[in-house]
Design a protein around this motif. Structure first.
Motif, PDB file in Angstrom:
ATOM      1  N   HIS A   1      15.524  15.506   0.519  1.00  0.00           N
ATOM      2  CA  HIS A   1      16.359  16.484  -0.450  1.00  0.00           C
ATOM      3  C   HIS A   1      16.060  16.630  -1.406  1.00  0.00           C
ATOM      4  O   HIS A   1      15.616  17.528  -1.895  1.00  0.00           O
ATOM      5  CB  HIS A   1      17.867  16.059  -0.006  1.00  0.00           C
ATOM      6  N   GLU A   2      15.160  15.640  -2.030  1.00  0.00           N
ATOM      7  CA  GLU A   2      14.868  15.648  -3.374  1.00  0.00           C
ATOM      8  C   GLU A   2      13.581  16.053  -3.659  1.00  0.00           C
ATOM      9  O   GLU A   2      13.433  17.225  -4.551  1.00  0.00           O
ATOM     10  CB  GLU A   2      15.169  14.167  -3.875  1.00  0.00           C
TER      11      GLU A   2
ATOM     12  N   LYS B   1      12.948  19.619  -5.491  1.00  0.00           N
ATOM     13  CA  LYS B   1      12.071  19.190  -6.573  1.00  0.00           C
ATOM     14  C   LYS B   1      10.861  21.292  -6.749  1.00  0.00           C
ATOM     15  O   LYS B   1      10.767  21.929  -7.356  1.00  0.00           O
ATOM     16  CB  LYS B   1      11.180  18.901  -6.742  1.00  0.00           C
ATOM     17  N   ASP B   2      10.761  21.293  -4.786  1.00  0.00           N
ATOM     18  CA  ASP B   2       9.889  22.585  -4.665  1.00  0.00           C
ATOM     19  C   ASP B   2      10.573  23.916  -4.832  1.00  0.00           C
ATOM     20  O   ASP B   2       9.715  24.699  -5.045  1.00  0.00           O
ATOM     21  CB  ASP B   2       9.474  22.335  -2.807  1.00  0.00           C
TER      22      ASP B   2
ATOM     23  N   ALA C   1      16.053   5.786   6.908  1.00  0.00           N
ATOM     24  CA  ALA C   1      16.520   6.841   7.445  1.00  0.00           C
ATOM     25  C   ALA C   1      16.747   7.704   6.050  1.00  0.00           C
ATOM     26  O   ALA C   1      16.326   9.191   5.666  1.00  0.00           O
ATOM     27  CB  ALA C   1      16.925   7.453   9.263  1.00  0.00           C
ATOM     28  N   GLU C   2      17.733   7.374   6.052  1.00  0.00           N
ATOM     29  CA  GLU C   2      18.768   8.027   4.993  1.00  0.00           C
ATOM     30  C   GLU C   2      18.041   8.284   3.449  1.00  0.00           C
ATOM     31  O   GLU C   2      17.686   9.396   3.231  1.00  0.00           O
ATOM     32  CB  GLU C   2      19.685   7.294   5.159  1.00  0.00           C
ATOM     33  N   ARG C   3      16.914   6.825   3.365  1.00  0.00           N
ATOM     34  CA  ARG C   3      17.040   6.803   2.330  1.00  0.00           C
ATOM     35  C   ARG C   3      15.357   8.255   2.149  1.00  0.00           C
ATOM     36  O   ARG C   3      14.858   9.183   1.518  1.00  0.00           O
ATOM     37  CB  ARG C   3      15.796   5.904   2.271  1.00  0.00           C
ATOM     38  N   ILE C   4      14.477   8.703   4.050  1.00  0.00           N
ATOM     39  CA  ILE C   4      13.517   9.525   3.714  1.00  0.00           C
ATOM     40  C   ILE C   4      14.668  10.669   3.801  1.00  0.00           C
ATOM     41  O   ILE C   4      13.861  11.417   3.149  1.00  0.00           O
ATOM     42  CB  ILE C   4      13.001   8.783   4.769  1.00  0.00           C
ATOM     43  N   VAL C   5      15.654  10.920   4.360  1.00  0.00           N
ATOM     44  CA  VAL C   5      15.851  11.802   3.836  1.00  0.00           C
ATOM     45  C   VAL C   5      16.257  12.701   2.799  1.00  0.00           C
ATOM     46  O   VAL C   5      16.737  13.418   2.938  1.00  0.00           O
ATOM     47  CB  VAL C   5      17.505  11.953   4.978  1.00  0.00           C
TER      48      VAL C   5
END
Length: 184
Positions: A132-133, A137-138, A124-128
């Motif tokens: 965020h990344e 970028k967007d 979940a932390e990786r997905i978050v």
């Protein structure tokens, strides 16, 4: 009349014999008695010679089988009791092992659940972080697109105000410098 005399004479002779022989007085026929004793002895001898041994042998065999059956039943009862004791011990041991297995399974399940929760949390932390990344970028892409549109709009506005077209390179340079000053 003569007949009556003979009958009476025979009767008196018979009474006289009975009076002298007490066995006759009891109504026992000695010849018949001797014959019955011999027949009884002969019957006893035949039975003891041919029938009783067979019967006794059969009775002995039957008694032997009954005794063997009783011994076998007693042995079977002992074996049943021993088997029941063994089963009780094995059952207790199996219950203890089952209890250990259940406890181990619960501990392993708890450990697996904890690990799974930790993995899920990390994922979940990786997905978050990825979200965020991606958002950053967007945002950067949007800022860059907005920057480029702003440059184009400013160039159009400048062109209308000044009335003539400047080269694209000079135009972009002037606009970028102007935007930098505005951002400060």
């Amino acid at each position: 009349m003569i007949h009556t005399l003979f009958t009476q004479f025979a009767s008196e002779v018979a009474q006289a014999e009975e009076a002298t022989n007490p066995v006759k007085a009891l109504g026992i026929d000695v010849k018949l008695l001797v014959f019955q004793i011999i027949a009884f002895a002969l019957l006893t001898w035949l039975l003891s010679k041919y029938v009783f041994p067979v019967l006794m042998k059969a009775v002995d065999e039957r008694q032997k089988r009954i005794d063997e059956g009783n011994v076998a039943a007693a042995e079977a009862a002992k074996q049943a009791a021993a088997t029941e004791e063994k089963m009780t011990v094995i059952l207790k041991k199996a219950r203890a092992e089952a209890s250990d297995i259940v406890a181990t399974a619960k501990a392993e399940a708890s450990g697996m659940l904890t690990k799974s929760e930790e993995k899920s949390k990390v994922q979940a932390e990786r997905i978050v972080a990825a979200a965020h990344e991606s958002i950053e970028k967007d945002v950067l892409a949007a800022k860059k697109a907005l920057h480029n549109e702003t440059i184009e709009l400013v160039a159009l506005a400048t062109e209308k105000v000044v009335g003539k077209t400047v080269t694209d390179q000079v135009d972009k340079k002037i606009i970028s410098e102007s935007l930098k000053e505005v951002n400060k």
